[in-house]
Design a protein around this motif. Structure first.
Motif, PDB file in Angstrom:
ATOM      1  N   LYS A  27       4.660  -1.934  -1.096  1.00  0.00           N
ATOM      2  CA  LYS A  27       4.487  -0.794  -0.100  1.00  0.00           C
ATOM      3  C   LYS A  27       4.285  -1.492   1.320  1.00  0.00           C
ATOM      4  CE  LYS A  27       3.475   2.617  -3.191  1.00  0.00           C
ATOM      5  NZ  LYS A  27       2.183   2.420  -3.872  1.00  0.00           N
ATOM      6  N   GLN A  28       4.749  -0.532   2.153  1.00  0.00           N
ATOM      7  CA  GLN A  28       4.919  -0.598   3.649  1.00  0.00           C
ATOM      8  C   GLN A  28       3.373  -0.659   4.298  1.00  0.00           C
ATOM      9  OE1 GLN A  28       7.289   1.985   5.651  1.00  0.00           O
ATOM     10  NE2 GLN A  28       9.095   0.783   4.982  1.00  0.00           N
ATOM     11  N   PHE A  29       3.062  -1.436   5.260  1.00  0.00           N
ATOM     12  CA  PHE A  29       1.697  -1.311   6.045  1.00  0.00           C
ATOM     13  C   PHE A  29       1.558  -0.024   6.565  1.00  0.00           C
ATOM     14  CE2 PHE A  29       2.312  -5.916   6.212  1.00  0.00           C
ATOM     15  CZ  PHE A  29       1.026  -6.498   5.546  1.00  0.00           C
ATOM     16  N   GLY A  30       0.220   0.529   6.285  1.00  0.00           N
ATOM     17  CA  GLY A  30      -0.220   1.908   6.718  1.00  0.00           C
ATOM     18  C   GLY A  30       0.097   2.718   5.577  1.00  0.00           C
ATOM     19  N   SER A  31       0.378   2.323   4.345  1.00  0.00           N
ATOM     20  CA  SER A  31       0.516   3.245   3.243  1.00  0.00           C
ATOM     21  C   SER A  31      -0.888   3.659   2.853  1.00  0.00           C
ATOM     22  CB  SER A  31       1.270   2.595   2.253  1.00  0.00           C
ATOM     23  OG  SER A  31       2.796   2.457   2.437  1.00  0.00           O
ATOM     24  N   LYS A  32      -1.104   5.071   2.130  1.00  0.00           N
ATOM     25  CA  LYS A  32      -2.416   5.344   1.686  1.00  0.00           C
ATOM     26  C   LYS A  32      -1.952   5.141   0.139  1.00  0.00           C
ATOM     27  CE  LYS A  32      -4.895   9.512   1.856  1.00  0.00           C
ATOM     28  NZ  LYS A  32      -5.140  10.949   2.492  1.00  0.00           N
ATOM     29  N   VAL A  33      -2.798   4.388  -0.440  1.00  0.00           N
ATOM     30  CA  VAL A  33      -2.894   4.168  -1.892  1.00  0.00           C
ATOM     31  C   VAL A  33      -4.029   4.946  -2.555  1.00  0.00           C
ATOM     32  CG1 VAL A  33      -1.153   2.364  -1.638  1.00  0.00           C
ATOM     33  CG2 VAL A  33      -3.726   1.957  -1.773  1.00  0.00           C
ATOM     34  N   PHE A  34      -3.847   5.282  -3.697  1.00  0.00           N
ATOM     35  CA  PHE A  34      -5.031   5.954  -4.494  1.00  0.00           C
ATOM     36  C   PHE A  34      -5.355   5.220  -5.516  1.00  0.00           C
ATOM     37  CE2 PHE A  34      -2.481   9.309  -2.108  1.00  0.00           C
ATOM     38  CZ  PHE A  34      -3.711  10.245  -1.947  1.00  0.00           C
TER      39      PHE A  34
END
Length: 281
Positions: A27-34
């Motif tokens: 995932k890219q930095f700044g991604s929102k993960v749940f």
């Protein structure tokens, strides 16, 4: 906020749920993960600013306001050679390394062997070990190593008795080099300044007090937003509802952006004393 080393098969557990590291990889930095519960975290790139907020406090550290001021007034730019004593928790060292990158170098010293070992591990974790060399040395008693004589662009001191190290600083600095001493007490500043007067000029002391404001959107009673976008204070509207046979107040509520001082504010951290080495005539 928490620093996490991402490993395949590992998980992060907190009150927002369980987060699988495998979901983060790629995932890219700044991604929102749940999480499995629907909670979320943001994946942020490691920076000196974030590291200052999450590092282990082995000693009292410098924070962002002091650090940025130090780097500017020490005139640190890429390629500089910087000497530092003492290393402590490495908060300032991490920012110094970014400032001198890619070809400069930071040489930092601390008399405490365990702190040096811990700082070295941290610098390897954050990927700056190629720009930082950590050594065990009592700078107050021994001074900086002779190998740096006349090579340092800037010197930073965080010592209980900085005046003892100033004769060594004079030998280490290039002509027109700058030194900064961080001291929590004004008595330390006065004594260090007296020692600086013989070989240094442009002696100045600062105290940095930072006030943070919170900016957020909210609803405010008794305001009306006009079509032009301006917000004006108007009396609350009263409207009679004949079907109910009673007066009922209805307040016009407008969404506005508000700023207010943060409830948490850092007070005095210390005094920053700067001085420039006198040029030989």
């Amino acid at each position: 906020m928490k620093a996490v080393k991402v490993c395949e098969g590992s998980v992060l557990e907190n009150r927002f749920g369980v987060f699988k590291h495998s979901d983060w990889i790629g995932k890219q930095f700044g991604s929102k993960v749940f999480s499995s519960k629907g909670g979320f975290v943001y994946l942020l790139a490691p920076t000196p600013e974030l590291w200052t907020l999450v590092l282990s406090h082995r000693t009292q550290i410098l924070y962002i306001a002091d650090i940025s001021f130090v780097i500017m007034f020490l005139e640190i730019v890429p390629g500089c050679v910087v000497l530092e004593s003492g290393t402590g928790s490495g908060s300032l060292t991490t920012s110094l390394a970014r400032a001198v990158a890619p070809k400069g170098h930071v040489y930092t010293f601390d008399f405490h062997e365990q702190r040096v070992a811990s700082a070295r591990e941290d610098f390897e974790k954050t990927g700056i070990s190629n720009m930082v060399t950590v050594g065990v040395r009592d700078i107050q008693g021994e001074g900086f190593p002779d190998e740096f004589s006349g090579r340092a662009d800037s010197v930073f001191l965080d010592l209980p008795q900085p005046w003892l190290a100033i004769p060594s600083v004079e030998k280490m600095l290039k002509q027109d080099g700058v030194v900064c001493s961080f001291s929590p007490c004004i008595e330390q500043v006065q004594r260090a300044s007296e020692t600086l007067r013989s070989k240094f000029t442009d002696i100045r002391t600062f105290e940095i007090l930072l006030r943070t404001y919170e900016v957020r959107e909210g609803k405010t009673d008794g305001f009306q937003v006009e079509e032009s976008g301006s917000v004006g204070s108007l009396p609350c509207k009263r409207r009679q509802r004949s079907s109910e046979g009673s007066n009922e107040q209805e307040t016009t509520r407008a969404r506005v952006v508000m700023a207010r001082p943060s409830s948490e504010a850092k007070g005095h951290t210390g005094y920053l004393t700067f001085a420039r080495l006198k040029c030989l005539s």
